[in-house]
Every structure is written in C-alpha cells, then in structure tokens.
Design an enzyme around this catalytic site. Structure first.
Site, PDB file in Angstrom:
ATOM      1  N   ASP A 113       0.993  -1.344  -0.033  1.00 59.46           N
ATOM      2  CA  ASP A 113      -0.038  -0.190   0.029  1.00 59.46           C
ATOM      3  C   ASP A 113       0.907   1.247  -0.057  1.00 59.46           C
ATOM      4  OD1 ASP A 113      -2.366   1.588   0.136  1.00 59.46           O
ATOM      5  OD2 ASP A 113      -2.526   1.198   2.477  1.00 59.46           O
ATOM      6  N   HIS A 164       3.181   3.480  -9.289  1.00 59.25           N
ATOM      7  CA  HIS A 164       3.000   2.132  -9.311  1.00 59.25           C
ATOM      8  C   HIS A 164       4.374   1.349  -9.966  1.00 59.25           C
ATOM      9  CE1 HIS A 164      -1.014   2.437  -8.290  1.00 59.25           C
ATOM     10  NE2 HIS A 164      -1.454   3.146  -9.280  1.00 59.25           N
ATOM     11  N   LEU A 186      11.366 -20.158  -3.457  1.00 57.00           N
ATOM     12  CA  LEU A 186      10.291 -19.377  -2.775  1.00 57.00           C
ATOM     13  C   LEU A 186       9.185 -19.772  -3.770  1.00 57.00           C
ATOM     14  CD1 LEU A 186       9.503 -17.318  -1.074  1.00 57.00           C
ATOM     15  CD2 LEU A 186      10.278 -15.363  -2.859  1.00 57.00           C
TER      16      LEU A 186
END
Length: 253
Positions: free
Chosen positions: A31, A48, A142
């Site tokens: 956020d 962004h 991962l």
C-alpha cells in the site's frame, strides 16, 4: 520453526508456540504507491512503477531470508472501481512484469502462482500469467503467490457454493462439512496459512485479503510507503514477528 501440514484445520493447530524464527508464509499488503507519487509531484503511474521495483527487491529479500511462501496483494477486486486510466496503467505494468521478470524468477528458483479472477484482465494477460506459471512450476526456493483481482469474501462465497454443489450432487454428506471441506475449495488450497501479514503505508486493516487464512496470523503494520519498502523493512517486520508468542487461542497466561 517446523512447518504445519498444508491446509491443516484450525482445530489441529498447536495450543501454543514460543518465540519463532522465520515465518514459513508471509502475506504482504502493498500500500502507498499513489501517496508516494503525490508526495513527489509525480504521476500515479510512476508510483506504481516504483512499486514494481519494490516487488523485485522484496522477492529477493524474502528468498534470502529463508521465507518459503510469499503472497503479495497486488490488485484487489475493489481496485476495478478506480479510474480507467489507472486500471490501464496497472494492467500494463502487470504485463510488463510478467514479460521481463519471469526469466529472473525461474533462474532464482522462484515459483509463481496467481490467485484471483485472472480472466477479468483479458485473454492476453491471462495467457501471459499461465505461461509464467508454467515456466516456473518446477522451482522450490520461494513460492511466490500474487493476488490479482482478488477478494477474500468472494473467495469464501465461491468455496461455499462449491461445497453446496457437492452436497446437492450427493458427493458430500451435510454432516461432513467442516473447515477442511471448505478449505479444499479456496484458491490457496495446497498452501500453508500465513504466519505473518505485513501492511505498508501505516494503514491498519486487512482490506479483504486472506480473511479465512489469516485467522491466526501475526500482523505488523509499517509506516513506510510501498515503493520505499526494502530488505531493511522486511527485517524489521521479521524481528517483530520473532518477539511474538503465538498461542493459537490457548490464552495469554
């Protein structure tokens, strides 16, 4: 920390756990991109874009820290309500990320999965997502899950519909409905529940992210905007997690 079996029902969780080391699964609510850009007098799109750079850093830092599962909340089902220009910027960045990063993910042992309504992004993007998942499916260093057009309430409702359909078809007895039965129909089936959820930007809410799965997660809220997030902030959150005592409902005494 020993890993719990995948999709372990809540009733089977341990009564308590002492201070932990590295969480098996970290969820991250990213956020602050727009506020980061506004504070610098930049267009939203550059906020962004800077957020994508933070994703790259965080994936590497998580792998280096020994985290096995990382789930990023990248685009919520509610984000479609944003302006058409911003949605176009976000979906364009998604396609760029998939095209440019899949090779690096594969090389670094990262497996990519996407949960959420990928079809809403259109056939070109949905195809790119499927190709990226296929290219990385054999990796195990991962497990990176990206939540796109995702909302936890809709996920739970869809799972409930699927269970109801099984009962109606005679494949499942009503008395057999339990947490595990519903969990088999969640988009996170096969994944461990998150041990730690981090949110950036100083906000302190889940915003419809992994509501079912986060029942016993620890939460850390950091006052840093997502584009500025790096390994230092991840270490800060992991340090806080290590100081927690996880009781799983066993009480505070």
């Amino acid at each position: 920390m020993s890993a719990a079996p995948l999709n372990q029902p809540l009733a089977a969780l341990p009564d308590a756990a002492g201070p932990t080391d590295v969480p098996l699964h970290v969820g991250l609510i990213m956020d602050g991109n727009r506020r980061w850009a506004k504070a610098r007098g930049l267009p939203r799109a550059l906020g962004h874009k800077a957020g994508v750079d933070a994703v790259r850093r965080t994936v590497q830092a998580s792998a280096d820290a020994g985290i096995g599962w990382l789930t990023l909340f990248a685009f919520s089902s509610e984000n479609w309500q944003r302006s058409a220009d911003e949605v176009r910027d976000l979906t364009g960045l998604l396609r760029i990320y998939l095209r440019r990063e899949v090779g690096a993910l594969a090389k670094n042992g990262v497996r990519l999965r996407v949960i959420g309504d990928r079809e809403r992004f259109g056939p070109e993007t949905a195809s790119a997502i499927a190709a990226a998942e296929a290219a990385t499916r054999d990796n195990s260093r991962l497990n990176l899950t990206v939540a796109l057009s995702y909302g936890a309430r809709a996920e739970i409702a869809q799972a409930a519909k699927a269970v109801a359909a099984e009962v109606a078809a005679g494949r499942l007895d009503l008395s057999a409905i339990d947490e595990a039965a519903l969990g088999r129909h969640l988009s996170t089936v096969g994944m461990p529940d998150p041990d730690l959820i981090i949110r950036t930007s100083g906000e302190q809410r889940l915003s419809n992210f992994l509501l079912w799965q986060a029942a016993y997660a620890e939460f850390v809220f950091l006052d840093v905007l997502w584009p500025d997030f790096d390994a230092t902030h991840l270490d800060q959150a992991l340090g806080e997690y290590r100081r927690r005592v996880r009781r799983f409902g066993a009480g505070s005494g």
